[in-house]
Structure formats: C-alpha cells, structure tokens
Design a protein around this motif. Structure first.
Motif, PDB file in Angstrom:
ATOM      1  N   LYS A 244       0.959  -1.228  -0.052  1.00  0.00           N
ATOM      2  CA  LYS A 244       0.113   0.021   0.009  1.00  0.00           C
ATOM      3  C   LYS A 244       0.787   1.204  -0.085  1.00  0.00           C
ATOM      4  CE  LYS A 244      -3.687  -2.489   2.496  1.00  0.00           C
ATOM      5  NZ  LYS A 244      -4.286  -2.587   3.906  1.00  0.00           N
ATOM      6  N   SER A 245       0.153   2.347  -0.483  1.00  0.00           N
ATOM      7  CA  SER A 245       0.918   3.629  -0.558  1.00  0.00           C
ATOM      8  C   SER A 245       1.212   4.174   0.866  1.00  0.00           C
ATOM      9  CB  SER A 245       0.173   4.672  -1.400  1.00  0.00           C
ATOM     10  OG  SER A 245      -0.113   4.266  -2.588  1.00  0.00           O
ATOM     11  N   VAL A 246       2.682   4.707   1.165  1.00  0.00           N
ATOM     12  CA  VAL A 246       3.082   5.107   2.237  1.00  0.00           C
ATOM     13  C   VAL A 246       2.248   6.322   2.587  1.00  0.00           C
ATOM     14  CG1 VAL A 246       4.886   6.214   3.664  1.00  0.00           C
ATOM     15  CG2 VAL A 246       5.385   4.141   1.979  1.00  0.00           C
ATOM     16  N   LYS A 247       1.810   6.368   3.833  1.00  0.00           N
ATOM     17  CA  LYS A 247       1.004   7.405   4.419  1.00  0.00           C
ATOM     18  C   LYS A 247       1.857   9.048   4.071  1.00  0.00           C
ATOM     19  CE  LYS A 247      -2.300   8.663   7.797  1.00  0.00           C
ATOM     20  NZ  LYS A 247      -2.584   8.653   9.049  1.00  0.00           N
ATOM     21  N   LYS A 248       0.850  10.032   3.326  1.00  0.00           N
ATOM     22  CA  LYS A 248       1.416  11.285   3.142  1.00  0.00           C
ATOM     23  C   LYS A 248       2.326  11.259   1.869  1.00  0.00           C
ATOM     24  CE  LYS A 248      -0.413  12.747   6.693  1.00  0.00           C
ATOM     25  NZ  LYS A 248      -1.822  13.490   6.629  1.00  0.00           N
ATOM     26  N   SER A 249       2.588  10.090   1.042  1.00  0.00           N
ATOM     27  CA  SER A 249       3.308  10.283  -0.001  1.00  0.00           C
ATOM     28  C   SER A 249       2.319  10.544  -1.075  1.00  0.00           C
ATOM     29  CB  SER A 249       3.625   8.852  -0.389  1.00  0.00           C
ATOM     30  OG  SER A 249       2.381   8.102  -0.620  1.00  0.00           O
ATOM     31  N   GLU A 255      -4.677   8.818  -4.322  1.00  0.00           N
ATOM     32  CA  GLU A 255      -5.468   7.626  -3.984  1.00  0.00           C
ATOM     33  C   GLU A 255      -6.675   8.218  -3.032  1.00  0.00           C
ATOM     34  OE1 GLU A 255      -3.473   4.426  -2.379  1.00  0.00           O
ATOM     35  OE2 GLU A 255      -2.316   4.149  -4.216  1.00  0.00           O
ATOM     36  N   LYS A 256      -6.088   8.837  -2.262  1.00  0.00           N
ATOM     37  CA  LYS A 256      -7.477   9.545  -1.274  1.00  0.00           C
ATOM     38  C   LYS A 256      -8.369  10.522  -1.790  1.00  0.00           C
ATOM     39  CE  LYS A 256      -7.772  11.640   3.356  1.00  0.00           C
ATOM     40  NZ  LYS A 256      -7.070  12.267   4.539  1.00  0.00           N
ATOM     41  N   LYS A 257      -7.680  11.452  -2.745  1.00  0.00           N
ATOM     42  CA  LYS A 257      -8.502  12.258  -3.517  1.00  0.00           C
ATOM     43  C   LYS A 257      -9.480  11.589  -4.279  1.00  0.00           C
ATOM     44  CE  LYS A 257      -6.508  15.849  -5.030  1.00  0.00           C
ATOM     45  NZ  LYS A 257      -5.385  16.919  -5.833  1.00  0.00           N
ATOM     46  N   GLU A 258      -8.890  10.248  -5.142  1.00  0.00           N
ATOM     47  CA  GLU A 258      -9.970   9.597  -6.007  1.00  0.00           C
ATOM     48  C   GLU A 258     -11.091   9.018  -4.960  1.00  0.00           C
ATOM     49  OE1 GLU A 258     -11.475   8.376  -9.470  1.00  0.00           O
ATOM     50  OE2 GLU A 258      -9.712   9.641  -8.972  1.00  0.00           O
ATOM     51  N   ARG A 259     -10.799   8.573  -3.970  1.00  0.00           N
ATOM     52  CA  ARG A 259     -11.876   7.949  -2.992  1.00  0.00           C
ATOM     53  C   ARG A 259     -12.909   9.278  -2.707  1.00  0.00           C
ATOM     54  NH1 ARG A 259      -7.811   5.401  -0.019  1.00  0.00           N
ATOM     55  NH2 ARG A 259      -8.101   7.034   1.628  1.00  0.00           N
ATOM     56  N   ARG A 260     -12.495  10.261  -2.692  1.00  0.00           N
ATOM     57  CA  ARG A 260     -13.399  11.240  -2.150  1.00  0.00           C
ATOM     58  C   ARG A 260     -14.194  11.852  -3.376  1.00  0.00           C
ATOM     59  NH1 ARG A 260     -12.273  13.229   2.892  1.00  0.00           N
ATOM     60  NH2 ARG A 260     -13.271  15.296   2.669  1.00  0.00           N
ATOM     61  N   ARG A 261     -13.609  11.991  -4.654  1.00  0.00           N
ATOM     62  CA  ARG A 261     -14.427  12.164  -5.744  1.00  0.00           C
ATOM     63  C   ARG A 261     -15.245  11.055  -5.919  1.00  0.00           C
ATOM     64  NH1 ARG A 261      -8.735  12.859  -8.123  1.00  0.00           N
ATOM     65  NH2 ARG A 261      -8.343  15.134  -8.381  1.00  0.00           N
ATOM     66  N   ARG A 262     -15.112   9.730  -5.845  1.00  0.00           N
ATOM     67  CA  ARG A 262     -16.172   8.563  -5.973  1.00  0.00           C
ATOM     68  C   ARG A 262     -17.344   8.990  -5.090  1.00  0.00           C
ATOM     69  NH1 ARG A 262     -11.317   5.042  -6.531  1.00  0.00           N
ATOM     70  NH2 ARG A 262     -11.870   4.428  -4.453  1.00  0.00           N
ATOM     71  N   GLN A 263     -16.899   9.443  -3.845  1.00  0.00           N
ATOM     72  CA  GLN A 263     -17.951   9.803  -2.989  1.00  0.00           C
ATOM     73  C   GLN A 263     -18.770  11.044  -3.272  1.00  0.00           C
ATOM     74  OE1 GLN A 263     -15.936   9.818   0.717  1.00  0.00           O
ATOM     75  NE2 GLN A 263     -15.484   7.654   1.036  1.00  0.00           N
ATOM     76  N   GLY A 264     -18.351  11.761  -4.216  1.00  0.00           N
ATOM     77  CA  GLY A 264     -19.173  12.977  -4.815  1.00  0.00           C
ATOM     78  C   GLY A 264     -18.759  14.248  -4.099  1.00  0.00           C
ATOM     79  N   ASP A 270      -5.757  17.807  -9.446  1.00  0.00           N
ATOM     80  CA  ASP A 270      -4.445  16.879  -9.402  1.00  0.00           C
ATOM     81  C   ASP A 270      -3.326  17.958 -10.077  1.00  0.00           C
ATOM     82  OD1 ASP A 270      -5.602  14.955  -7.926  1.00  0.00           O
ATOM     83  OD2 ASP A 270      -5.647  13.658  -9.382  1.00  0.00           O
ATOM     84  N   THR A 271      -2.442  18.364  -9.737  1.00  0.00           N
ATOM     85  CA  THR A 271      -1.260  19.053 -10.527  1.00  0.00           C
ATOM     86  C   THR A 271       0.005  18.380 -10.056  1.00  0.00           C
ATOM     87  OG1 THR A 271      -0.830  20.627  -8.713  1.00  0.00           O
ATOM     88  CG2 THR A 271      -2.865  21.052  -9.935  1.00  0.00           C
ATOM     89  N   LYS A 272       1.141  18.900 -10.837  1.00  0.00           N
ATOM     90  CA  LYS A 272       2.436  18.329 -10.551  1.00  0.00           C
ATOM     91  C   LYS A 272       2.864  18.648  -9.163  1.00  0.00           C
ATOM     92  CE  LYS A 272       5.024  22.783 -12.604  1.00  0.00           C
ATOM     93  NZ  LYS A 272       5.804  23.003 -13.343  1.00  0.00           N
TER      94      LYS A 272
END
Length: 282
Positions: A244-249, A255-264, A270-272
């Motif tokens: 799993k991805s290391v926390k805060k990486s 991954e966290k942002k994508e989960r929140r998008r799926r939740q509406g 996302d940027t560089k």
C-alpha cells in the motif's frame, strides 16, 4: 482511589472527560496517533475481511476518526459512533471520510439487521463497565450493546474490540455479556509477556464459530514459522511492506483524493505540485 484515578474512565463520563480541550490534545498527540493507527491496523487484520471488495465497517467509540483513517486507507467504508460531541467536532474538522453518529452505545446500536461487514472498537468498551448515572447498570448496558451489535452485523462477520480491562473481573464481565448476546470467540492477547506492548482484543464471531487468531509475540515451537503480521516502522519510498502507498506520499494523496471524488465530494484538481512538500521558511 489515587491509583485508580489515573484511568480516564474514573475521572468522569466520556462525554465530559473528552471536552474540546481534551479532544484536541488527544488528536494532536503524535504518540497517540501512532498507537491508534497500529491498533486499528491490527483490529482490521483480525476481522479477516475479503481482499476482493470494500466492506462497510462500524467503528464503536470512533472519537476524532483516527481509527477511521486507517479503515479508509485500507479501502473500506465506515460509520463511526461516539458519545463525545467534542470528539466528533474534531472529526468533522479533520474531514474524515466516514459518516458520524452522536450516540451512547450503552443504549444500543441503532442500525438495521445485518448492515455491517464487521466492527472494530479501539479503547472504548471498558467505559461501559462504569455506572456514571444512578440508572446505569454495567451488565445491562453491556448486554444491550452486544445484543444490538450482534443484530447489526452480517452473519459470518466479526467484531474486534480492543480494550484496556482494569482487572480480571471486568474482563470476565465483558466477555460473559458478549457470549450471552450470542457471540462466540474469545480474547486475543498480543505480546502477553510485555508490560508496555501487551494489548487485549476481544475477537467475536457472528453466527459461526471461527478459529480464534493467535496473538502476536507468543512463543512458538522450535523451527515453527510465525504466519502473523508484525508492526514495523520500516518504509520504502512509495509502498509499504503490504503493497500500500506510504501515508502522506504523493501516491497516497492521489488515492485519497480519488476515493473522495467517488463519494461525490469536492476535491481540488491534481497538479504537478500535489503531494510535494513545502520547503521550510526562515
């Protein structure tokens, strides 16, 4: 009484003990956060959840959402219950991903039958052993909690409750009420020979009698390999030892942002610069 006063549950009801100041102090303590994360990881591991789908979990005594953070990071959904308004206020400020309910679990679990795929609780159940009001009967409140929890869990699921029992009598009281409510299972003790690392996990089965997991740090026969997860502070750059991805990486943040998008939920694009650490200012 002086010795017993060191235990938080002896200083007053949880909704009063965890006021605004204590809730923030609890959540901002890096050592507390680390321990909560480790115990949450162990509790979810003991649930034995399937790897091929996300599950809906109940977090009893969720507080400010520290244990819920791990549930979300593991890819599951959760609903948290807590009696402290101040703790839940901090959880809302932290924008946790689970849903929150202000409630006294001693009054029962107010959800429909079979709703949850599992339940965890970190450092909460022992509070039910105290009578904070004249109307409180610890055995009755524990039975009400366990019987309604049993109903709310899907058949074949588990509840894993980490607790700090004050003595053997309290441990027996909690276990007896759980068994009376219909659960099977028992106590899993990690690192039983360590004064500091010793942890109690009440592992309960719904509808079926499973094999009770072994505690970590227990003695093995010579040459026997221990097939149990161990906590470690070692990290690779992008992935931990479980893949799993290391926390805060950057990967973890994406991954966290994508989960929140799926939740509406509204999420910044996302940027560089996403996940890039700022240099300290002097």
């Amino acid at each position: 009484m002086a010795g017993s006063g060191r235990r938080p549950e002896h200083r007053g009801p949880p909704e009063l003990f965890y006021d605004e100041a204590e809730a923030r102090k609890y959540t901002q303590n890096s050592r507390v956060v680390e321990i909560q994360s480790q115990m949450s990881e162990r509790a979810v591991e003991l649930l034995g959840l399937p790897d091929d789908r996300p599950c809906l979990l109940l977090d009893v005594g969720c507080g400010s959402g520290l244990s819920g953070d791990y549930i979300s990071d593991a890819g599951h959904y959760w609903i948290g219950m807590d009696i402290s308004p101040a703790m839940l206020d901090v959880a809302v400020e932290r924008e946790v991903e689970g849903d929150l309910l202000l409630a006294d679990v001693g009054d029962g679990i107010p959800f429909r039958p079979g709703m949850f795929d599992g339940c965890i609780s970190i450092s909460a159940v022992q509070w039910l052993c105290n009578a904070d009001k004249k109307s409180h009967s610890p055995p009755k409140r524990l039975y009400r909690f366990f019987s309604t929890l049993y109903t709310a869990l899907a058949r074949g699921s588990r509840a894993v409750l980490q607790l700090y029992p004050e003595n053997s009598e309290q441990l027996e009281l909690i276990t007896a009420q759980a068994m009376r409510a219909g659960f099977t299972g028992g106590m899993v003790v990690d690192y039983p020979n360590s004064a500091k690392a010793k942890k109690f996990f009440l592992c309960l089965f719904v509808g079926t009698s499973g094999t009770l997991p072994k505690g970590l740090g227990t003695e093995c026969a010579a040459g026997e390999e221990v097939h149990q997860a161990k906590f470690t502070n070692e990290r690779t750059r992008f992935r931990n030892i479980k893949g799993k991805s290391v926390k805060k990486s950057r990967d973890w943040i994406l991954e966290k942002k994508e989960r929140r998008r799926r939740q509406g939920k509204e999420v910044r694009a996302d940027t560089k610069y996403t996940g890039r650490k700022r240099r300290p200012r002097f």
